[in-house]
Design a protein around this motif. Structure first.
Motif, PDB file in Angstrom:
ATOM      1  N   UNK A  53     -74.506 -55.604  58.061  1.00  0.00           N
ATOM      2  CA  UNK A  53     -75.045 -56.504  57.045  1.00  0.00           C
ATOM      3  C   UNK A  53     -75.239 -55.767  55.730  1.00  0.00           C
ATOM      4  N   UNK A  54     -75.752 -54.538  55.803  1.00  0.00           N
ATOM      5  CA  UNK A  54     -75.957 -53.750  54.584  1.00  0.00           C
ATOM      6  C   UNK A  54     -74.623 -53.478  53.900  1.00  0.00           C
ATOM      7  N   UNK A  55     -73.610 -53.165  54.723  1.00  0.00           N
ATOM      8  CA  UNK A  55     -72.284 -52.895  54.178  1.00  0.00           C
ATOM      9  C   UNK A  55     -71.715 -54.136  53.497  1.00  0.00           C
ATOM     10  N   UNK A  56     -71.824 -55.293  54.172  1.00  0.00           N
ATOM     11  CA  UNK A  56     -71.276 -56.510  53.577  1.00  0.00           C
ATOM     12  C   UNK A  56     -72.080 -56.906  52.343  1.00  0.00           C
ATOM     13  N   UNK A  57     -73.397 -56.640  52.328  1.00  0.00           N
ATOM     14  CA  UNK A  57     -74.211 -56.911  51.143  1.00  0.00           C
ATOM     15  C   UNK A  57     -73.781 -56.033  49.976  1.00  0.00           C
ATOM     16  N   UNK A  58     -73.451 -54.781  50.276  1.00  0.00           N
ATOM     17  CA  UNK A  58     -72.998 -53.855  49.233  1.00  0.00           C
ATOM     18  C   UNK A  58     -71.695 -54.368  48.623  1.00  0.00           C
ATOM     19  N   UNK A  59     -70.773 -54.817  49.482  1.00  0.00           N
ATOM     20  CA  UNK A  59     -69.503 -55.383  49.002  1.00  0.00           C
ATOM     21  C   UNK A  59     -69.759 -56.638  48.177  1.00  0.00           C
ATOM     22  N   UNK A  60     -70.630 -57.501  48.692  1.00  0.00           N
ATOM     23  CA  UNK A  60     -70.928 -58.772  48.019  1.00  0.00           C
ATOM     24  C   UNK A  60     -71.540 -58.528  46.642  1.00  0.00           C
ATOM     25  N   UNK A  61     -72.475 -57.586  46.555  1.00  0.00           N
ATOM     26  CA  UNK A  61     -73.107 -57.260  45.271  1.00  0.00           C
ATOM     27  C   UNK A  61     -72.077 -56.740  44.278  1.00  0.00           C
ATOM     28  N   UNK A  62     -71.185 -55.879  44.754  1.00  0.00           N
ATOM     29  CA  UNK A  62     -70.140 -55.326  43.887  1.00  0.00           C
ATOM     30  C   UNK A  62     -69.237 -56.447  43.370  1.00  0.00           C
ATOM     31  N   UNK A  63     -68.819 -57.334  44.268  1.00  0.00           N
ATOM     32  CA  UNK A  63     -67.927 -58.436  43.894  1.00  0.00           C
ATOM     33  C   UNK A  63     -68.575 -59.321  42.835  1.00  0.00           C
ATOM     34  N   UNK A  64     -69.806 -59.748  43.108  1.00  0.00           N
ATOM     35  CA  UNK A  64     -70.499 -60.642  42.163  1.00  0.00           C
ATOM     36  C   UNK A  64     -70.621 -60.005  40.784  1.00  0.00           C
ATOM     37  N   UNK A  65     -71.020 -58.745  40.760  1.00  0.00           N
ATOM     38  CA  UNK A  65     -71.226 -58.066  39.487  1.00  0.00           C
ATOM     39  C   UNK A  65     -69.903 -57.816  38.765  1.00  0.00           C
ATOM     40  N   UNK A  66     -68.869 -57.442  39.523  1.00  0.00           N
ATOM     41  CA  UNK A  66     -67.561 -57.168  38.911  1.00  0.00           C
ATOM     42  C   UNK A  66     -66.956 -58.438  38.322  1.00  0.00           C
ATOM     43  N   UNK A  67     -67.048 -59.550  39.059  1.00  0.00           N
ATOM     44  CA  UNK A  67     -66.495 -60.816  38.565  1.00  0.00           C
ATOM     45  C   UNK A  67     -67.273 -61.282  37.340  1.00  0.00           C
ATOM     46  N   UNK A  68     -68.606 -61.277  37.434  1.00  0.00           N
ATOM     47  CA  UNK A  68     -69.439 -61.751  36.329  1.00  0.00           C
ATOM     48  C   UNK A  68     -69.256 -60.875  35.082  1.00  0.00           C
ATOM     49  N   UNK A  69     -69.284 -59.570  35.273  1.00  0.00           N
ATOM     50  CA  UNK A  69     -69.100 -58.645  34.149  1.00  0.00           C
ATOM     51  C   UNK A  69     -67.725 -58.794  33.524  1.00  0.00           C
ATOM     52  N   UNK A  70     -66.709 -58.985  34.360  1.00  0.00           N
ATOM     53  CA  UNK A  70     -65.347 -59.170  33.850  1.00  0.00           C
ATOM     54  C   UNK A  70     -65.223 -60.427  33.006  1.00  0.00           C
ATOM     55  N   UNK A  71     -65.865 -61.508  33.448  1.00  0.00           N
ATOM     56  CA  UNK A  71     -65.840 -62.759  32.675  1.00  0.00           C
ATOM     57  C   UNK A  71     -66.526 -62.584  31.327  1.00  0.00           C
ATOM     58  N   UNK A  72     -67.649 -61.849  31.315  1.00  0.00           N
ATOM     59  CA  UNK A  72     -68.352 -61.607  30.056  1.00  0.00           C
ATOM     60  C   UNK A  72     -67.499 -60.782  29.103  1.00  0.00           C
ATOM     61  N   UNK A  73     -66.843 -59.744  29.629  1.00  0.00           N
ATOM     62  CA  UNK A  73     -65.998 -58.879  28.791  1.00  0.00           C
ATOM     63  C   UNK A  73     -64.906 -59.694  28.097  1.00  0.00           C
ATOM     64  N   UNK A  74     -64.283 -60.603  28.849  1.00  0.00           N
ATOM     65  CA  UNK A  74     -63.197 -61.418  28.291  1.00  0.00           C
ATOM     66  C   UNK A  74     -63.731 -62.381  27.237  1.00  0.00           C
ATOM     67  N   UNK A  75     -64.822 -63.079  27.545  1.00  0.00           N
ATOM     68  CA  UNK A  75     -65.375 -64.059  26.602  1.00  0.00           C
ATOM     69  C   UNK A  75     -65.852 -63.391  25.322  1.00  0.00           C
ATOM     70  N   UNK A  76     -66.575 -62.276  25.455  1.00  0.00           N
ATOM     71  CA  UNK A  76     -67.046 -61.561  24.260  1.00  0.00           C
ATOM     72  C   UNK A  76     -65.878 -60.950  23.492  1.00  0.00           C
ATOM     73  N   UNK A  77     -64.859 -60.515  24.211  1.00  0.00           N
ATOM     74  CA  UNK A  77     -63.663 -59.968  23.557  1.00  0.00           C
ATOM     75  C   UNK A  77     -62.967 -61.016  22.708  1.00  0.00           C
TER      76      UNK A  77
END
Length: 198
Positions: A53-77
């Motif tokens: 569960x901890x491992x899948x949570x770590x993956x899930x947190x990374x995915x959410x942050x990477x997707x959200x951060x990537x969307x912000x980078x594109x929109x602000x760009x």
């Protein structure tokens, strides 16, 4: 003769009782061992589930942050391309749109392949940062945008580096390792432009 038999019986009864008691103790010991083994196995299984569960949570947190951060980078760009005053800031915005759109597409393809639900929009943290920066204009926008890009890429570099080394999903780790040099290049460029705007 009767006395001898009686004496033998009197001596034999305690021996028989002791023998039965010993058997009872032995069976109790065995049941205790069985209980201990069951408890140990249960604890190990619980630990394994918790680790998974901890491992899948770590993956899930990374995915959410990477997707959200990537969307912000594109929109602000995109916003920087149209609204920045300094040409280097506009060019940096164009680079963000190009590189982060490509990275976002790669991550989405990987997640689709794994049947993982992809967040459709950025989270509140990234959305709030974006709207705050978009309120600025001219040189103020340029400075705030580049300052945010330095801070954001400092965090991204750290996050992607850690995940590339310690993530649990091999393909996500590989993705993080592949994107890391691009983030380092963005980080370096953002710092140089920020310094030039002072």
């Amino acid at each position: 003769m009767k006395t001898t038999i009686f004496k033998l019986l009197v001596m034999a009864v305690p021996l028989i009782m002791m023998s039965c008691g010993g058997q009872q103790n032995r069976s109790t010991d065995t049941s205790n061992k069985d209980t201990t083994m069951v408890r140990d196995t249960t604890n190990k299984n619980a630990a394994l589930v918790n680790n998974t569960e901890a491992a899948s949570n770590k993956d899930e947190d990374f995915i959410k942050d990477a997707v959200s951060g990537g969307l912000m980078e594109v929109e602000l760009g995109r916003y920087a391309q149209q609204n920045a005053k300094h040409p280097r800031v506009r060019n940096f915005g164009a680079m963000m749109v190009r590189d982060h759109s490509k990275a976002n597409d790669e991550l989405k393809a990987l997640l689709t392949q794994k049947n993982i639900t992809i967040p459709a929009t950025m989270d509140d943290k990234h959305h709030d940062k974006m709207t705050d920066i978009q309120k600025k204009t001219g040189a103020d926008f340029d400075k705030d945008y580049m300052s945010e890009m330095v801070d954001d890429h400092d965090k991204d570099v750290d996050k992607f580096k850690k995940f590339a080394e310690n993530g649990t999903d091999p393909e996500l780790k590989s993705f993080a390792g592949k994107i890391l040099p691009i983030l380092l290049m963005h980080q370096d460029s953002a710092k140089k432009i920020k310094d030039a705007l002072k």
